[in-house]
Design a protein around this motif. Structure first.
Motif, PDB file in Angstrom:
ATOM      1  N   ASP A  38      19.644   0.816   2.678  1.00  0.00           N
ATOM      2  CA  ASP A  38      18.169   1.703   2.817  1.00  0.00           C
ATOM      3  C   ASP A  38      17.023   1.188   1.991  1.00  0.00           C
ATOM      4  O   ASP A  38      16.084   1.008   2.524  1.00  0.00           O
ATOM      5  CB  ASP A  38      18.452   2.836   2.082  1.00  0.00           C
ATOM      6  CG  ASP A  38      19.362   3.950   3.057  1.00  0.00           C
ATOM      7  OD1 ASP A  38      19.554   3.546   4.103  1.00  0.00           O
ATOM      8  OD2 ASP A  38      19.817   4.966   2.642  1.00  0.00           O
ATOM      9  N   LEU A  39      17.316   0.448   1.122  1.00  0.00           N
ATOM     10  CA  LEU A  39      16.303  -0.381   0.083  1.00  0.00           C
ATOM     11  C   LEU A  39      15.594  -1.556   0.964  1.00  0.00           C
ATOM     12  O   LEU A  39      14.407  -1.691   1.158  1.00  0.00           O
ATOM     13  CB  LEU A  39      16.947  -0.924  -1.132  1.00  0.00           C
ATOM     14  CG  LEU A  39      15.854  -1.516  -2.256  1.00  0.00           C
ATOM     15  CD1 LEU A  39      14.953  -0.484  -2.588  1.00  0.00           C
ATOM     16  CD2 LEU A  39      16.737  -2.387  -3.199  1.00  0.00           C
ATOM     17  N   ARG A  40      16.527  -2.300   1.512  1.00  0.00           N
ATOM     18  CA  ARG A  40      16.001  -3.229   2.464  1.00  0.00           C
ATOM     19  C   ARG A  40      15.115  -2.897   3.584  1.00  0.00           C
ATOM     20  O   ARG A  40      14.169  -3.391   4.069  1.00  0.00           O
ATOM     21  CB  ARG A  40      17.561  -4.225   3.153  1.00  0.00           C
ATOM     22  CG  ARG A  40      17.968  -4.887   1.997  1.00  0.00           C
ATOM     23  CD  ARG A  40      19.173  -5.633   2.438  1.00  0.00           C
ATOM     24  NE  ARG A  40      19.015  -6.564   3.706  1.00  0.00           N
ATOM     25  CZ  ARG A  40      19.773  -7.013   4.385  1.00  0.00           C
ATOM     26  NH1 ARG A  40      21.139  -7.159   4.134  1.00  0.00           N
ATOM     27  NH2 ARG A  40      19.493  -7.849   5.591  1.00  0.00           N
ATOM     28  N   LYS A  41      15.776  -1.737   4.268  1.00  0.00           N
ATOM     29  CA  LYS A  41      14.660  -1.103   5.371  1.00  0.00           C
ATOM     30  C   LYS A  41      13.650  -0.583   5.026  1.00  0.00           C
ATOM     31  O   LYS A  41      12.672  -0.783   5.550  1.00  0.00           O
ATOM     32  CB  LYS A  41      15.619  -0.220   6.050  1.00  0.00           C
ATOM     33  CG  LYS A  41      16.791  -0.601   6.775  1.00  0.00           C
ATOM     34  CD  LYS A  41      17.732   0.598   7.664  1.00  0.00           C
ATOM     35  CE  LYS A  41      19.066  -0.002   8.129  1.00  0.00           C
ATOM     36  NZ  LYS A  41      19.713   0.996   8.802  1.00  0.00           N
ATOM     37  N   PHE A  42      13.614   0.152   3.776  1.00  0.00           N
ATOM     38  CA  PHE A  42      12.317   0.815   3.246  1.00  0.00           C
ATOM     39  C   PHE A  42      11.435  -0.324   2.781  1.00  0.00           C
ATOM     40  O   PHE A  42      10.060  -0.022   3.157  1.00  0.00           O
ATOM     41  CB  PHE A  42      12.904   1.665   2.086  1.00  0.00           C
ATOM     42  CG  PHE A  42      11.750   2.230   1.417  1.00  0.00           C
ATOM     43  CD1 PHE A  42      10.930   3.083   2.048  1.00  0.00           C
ATOM     44  CD2 PHE A  42      11.511   1.891   0.298  1.00  0.00           C
ATOM     45  CE1 PHE A  42       9.872   4.083   1.371  1.00  0.00           C
ATOM     46  CE2 PHE A  42      10.387   2.593  -0.551  1.00  0.00           C
ATOM     47  CZ  PHE A  42       9.703   3.656   0.275  1.00  0.00           C
ATOM     48  N   LEU A  43      11.804  -1.401   2.313  1.00  0.00           N
ATOM     49  CA  LEU A  43      10.566  -2.227   1.829  1.00  0.00           C
ATOM     50  C   LEU A  43      10.615  -3.469   2.947  1.00  0.00           C
ATOM     51  O   LEU A  43       9.925  -4.587   2.527  1.00  0.00           O
ATOM     52  CB  LEU A  43      11.066  -2.708   0.579  1.00  0.00           C
ATOM     53  CG  LEU A  43      10.870  -1.543  -0.489  1.00  0.00           C
ATOM     54  CD1 LEU A  43      11.199  -2.199  -1.933  1.00  0.00           C
ATOM     55  CD2 LEU A  43       9.302  -1.161  -0.418  1.00  0.00           C
ATOM     56  N   ASN A  44      11.414  -3.507   3.870  1.00  0.00           N
ATOM     57  CA  ASN A  44      11.343  -4.673   4.697  1.00  0.00           C
ATOM     58  C   ASN A  44      11.624  -6.144   4.144  1.00  0.00           C
ATOM     59  O   ASN A  44      11.136  -6.964   4.328  1.00  0.00           O
ATOM     60  CB  ASN A  44      10.248  -4.857   5.638  1.00  0.00           C
ATOM     61  CG  ASN A  44      10.241  -5.809   6.813  1.00  0.00           C
ATOM     62  OD1 ASN A  44      11.173  -5.972   7.499  1.00  0.00           O
ATOM     63  ND2 ASN A  44       8.913  -6.209   7.248  1.00  0.00           N
ATOM     64  N   ASN A  75       0.827  -1.273  -0.019  1.00  0.00           N
ATOM     65  CA  ASN A  75      -0.001   0.066   0.336  1.00  0.00           C
ATOM     66  C   ASN A  75       0.856   1.304   0.050  1.00  0.00           C
ATOM     67  O   ASN A  75       2.040   1.131   0.473  1.00  0.00           O
ATOM     68  CB  ASN A  75      -0.730   0.101   1.152  1.00  0.00           C
ATOM     69  CG  ASN A  75      -1.952  -1.301   1.399  1.00  0.00           C
ATOM     70  OD1 ASN A  75      -2.295  -1.515   0.173  1.00  0.00           O
ATOM     71  ND2 ASN A  75      -2.407  -1.731   2.420  1.00  0.00           N
ATOM     72  N   GLU A  76       0.367   2.409  -0.742  1.00  0.00           N
ATOM     73  CA  GLU A  76       0.990   3.423  -0.677  1.00  0.00           C
ATOM     74  C   GLU A  76       1.557   4.045   0.979  1.00  0.00           C
ATOM     75  O   GLU A  76       0.526   3.778   1.805  1.00  0.00           O
ATOM     76  CB  GLU A  76       0.230   4.634  -1.429  1.00  0.00           C
ATOM     77  CG  GLU A  76       0.417   4.335  -2.870  1.00  0.00           C
ATOM     78  CD  GLU A  76      -0.222   5.515  -3.659  1.00  0.00           C
ATOM     79  OE1 GLU A  76      -0.337   6.640  -2.923  1.00  0.00           O
ATOM     80  OE2 GLU A  76      -0.365   5.518  -4.992  1.00  0.00           O
ATOM     81  N   THR A  77       2.509   4.656   1.110  1.00  0.00           N
ATOM     82  CA  THR A  77       2.885   5.247   2.403  1.00  0.00           C
ATOM     83  C   THR A  77       3.075   6.316   2.012  1.00  0.00           C
ATOM     84  O   THR A  77       3.196   7.195   1.126  1.00  0.00           O
ATOM     85  CB  THR A  77       3.937   4.282   2.918  1.00  0.00           C
ATOM     86  OG1 THR A  77       5.096   4.612   2.142  1.00  0.00           O
ATOM     87  CG2 THR A  77       3.709   3.119   2.948  1.00  0.00           C
ATOM     88  N   ASP A  78       3.466   7.367   3.295  1.00  0.00           N
ATOM     89  CA  ASP A  78       3.707   8.547   3.388  1.00  0.00           C
ATOM     90  C   ASP A  78       5.409   8.955   3.063  1.00  0.00           C
ATOM     91  O   ASP A  78       5.907   9.909   3.082  1.00  0.00           O
ATOM     92  CB  ASP A  78       3.307   9.205   4.519  1.00  0.00           C
ATOM     93  CG  ASP A  78       1.984   9.402   4.682  1.00  0.00           C
ATOM     94  OD1 ASP A  78       1.173   9.224   3.949  1.00  0.00           O
ATOM     95  OD2 ASP A  78       1.351   9.382   6.116  1.00  0.00           O
ATOM     96  N   THR A  79       6.036   7.823   3.105  1.00  0.00           N
ATOM     97  CA  THR A  79       7.344   7.799   2.858  1.00  0.00           C
ATOM     98  C   THR A  79       7.785   7.611   1.333  1.00  0.00           C
ATOM     99  O   THR A  79       6.833   6.834   0.662  1.00  0.00           O
ATOM    100  CB  THR A  79       8.221   6.925   3.876  1.00  0.00           C
ATOM    101  OG1 THR A  79       7.643   5.533   3.328  1.00  0.00           O
ATOM    102  CG2 THR A  79       7.794   7.217   5.136  1.00  0.00           C
ATOM    103  N   SER A  80       9.077   7.738   0.927  1.00  0.00           N
ATOM    104  CA  SER A  80       9.301   7.423  -0.332  1.00  0.00           C
ATOM    105  C   SER A  80      10.926   6.890  -0.306  1.00  0.00           C
ATOM    106  O   SER A  80      11.568   7.257   0.535  1.00  0.00           O
ATOM    107  CB  SER A  80       9.047   8.480  -1.465  1.00  0.00           C
ATOM    108  OG  SER A  80      10.067   9.691  -0.967  1.00  0.00           O
ATOM    109  N   PHE A  81      11.682   6.439  -1.365  1.00  0.00           N
ATOM    110  CA  PHE A  81      12.663   6.001  -1.320  1.00  0.00           C
ATOM    111  C   PHE A  81      13.675   7.242  -1.985  1.00  0.00           C
ATOM    112  O   PHE A  81      13.754   7.459  -3.075  1.00  0.00           O
ATOM    113  CB  PHE A  81      12.954   4.627  -2.349  1.00  0.00           C
ATOM    114  CG  PHE A  81      14.273   3.912  -2.202  1.00  0.00           C
ATOM    115  CD1 PHE A  81      14.817   3.643  -0.884  1.00  0.00           C
ATOM    116  CD2 PHE A  81      15.063   4.003  -3.241  1.00  0.00           C
ATOM    117  CE1 PHE A  81      16.194   3.094  -0.910  1.00  0.00           C
ATOM    118  CE2 PHE A  81      16.414   3.457  -3.384  1.00  0.00           C
ATOM    119  CZ  PHE A  81      16.847   3.052  -2.285  1.00  0.00           C
TER     120      PHE A  81
END
Length: 279
Positions: free
Chosen positions: A59-65, A35-41
């Motif tokens: 950062d990519l791994r953390k951003f998308l878990n 789902n869309e979130t308020d954050t972006s990469f």
């Protein structure tokens, strides 16, 4: 003759055998809508430059878990193997696709890579774990579809083809999950495909003005098969033992699967029921 086991004499054996990746099998394939979130990469602000690959991946791994198996091999081997800006069929908006590959790991994590699709402002749209991806231009002069090749750790697999439809990101190829039709087979049981991933060609098969999708290749029988459906590894012919394998197949059969573009649904649908009718 070394007899192994009895099966029906149908190519259905290779089209719908166990080992097929299913949407619910999270150990073999990870594909999840986000789902869309308020954050972006934020790294996309510097596209196409990656200033610090290690930080980019972290950062990519953390951003998308993103879940991976941590190991020294993973840390030494991990790479960003694709970082592209593209448009997708059905939309004139820009998207980013990133592929993160860490090369090796436990079979439960196969194929040890993720493909990530982000919107133009860096919001997550979809995460795949495919063997490979391709931006496939099906219709001349139109934006490409996103093709994902999905393969299980056992070597069975198929394809998905994504476009934008009614502002939704949708798989418009009705082959693998809907019809249980494998278009990838490297599972060395009784038969495999040659090549393992069937060759994809584009052709207006029904001459309606729209390209259709064709999968072509061969089925290799890597074991012998009697008329009664008995598989065997070897046999003696003229006093010489013949052992069947990939390099010395028992039989090679051409195979072709055709999926026609349906203008009403916007989907590619099978020309016939290959699973039941192929023998």
């Amino acid at each position: 003759m070394k007899i192994m086991f009895i099966v029906p004499v149908l190519i259905l054996t290779i089209l719908s055998c166990s080992g097929k990746v299913s949407p619910s099998n999270q150990l073999l394939m990870k594909e999840e809508s986000i789902n869309e979130t308020d954050t972006s990469f934020g790294h996309i602000a510097h596209f196409p430059i990656i200033k610090d690959t290690t930080q980019f991946i972290s950062d990519l791994r953390k951003f998308l878990n993103l879940e991976i198996h941590e190991s020294p091999i993973q840390r030494d081997s991990e790479q960003i193997t694709a970082y592209k800006k593209t448009r997708i069929f059905g939309s004139e908006r820009d998207y980013f696709i990133i592929e993160y590959d860490w090369k090796e790991g436990p079979m439960a994590g196969f194929p040890w890579k993720y493909q990530v699709l982000l919107t133009a402002d860096g919001k997550p749209l979809k995460v795949f774990s495919g063997q490979r991806f391709e931006l496939l231009e099906v219709f001349k002069g139109e934006n490409p579809f996103l093709l994902i090749t999905i393969v299980s750790s056992r070597g069975n697999g198929g394809h998905e083809l994504y476009g934008i439809k009614n502002d939704s990101f949708e798989n418009i190829y009705e082959g693998y999950f809907d019809y249980e039709l494998k278009t990838y087979d490297d599972h060395q049981d009784n038969m495999i495909y040659e090549p393992n991933e069937l060759i994809i060609t584009l052709k207006d098969d029904n001459q309606d003005g729209h390209n259709d999708i064709l999968f072509n290749g061969n089925v290799l029988y890597i074991m012998g098969l009697t008329d009664k459906g008995i598989w065997y590894e070897s046999e003696v012919i003229n006093g010489k033992e013949i052992i069947y394998s990939i390099d010395n197949p028992f039989k090679r059969i051409p195979v072709e699967f055709i999926f026609l573009f349906d203008k009403q649904t916007g989907h590619f649908k099978s020309k016939e029921n290959y699973v039941e009718n192929t023998a």
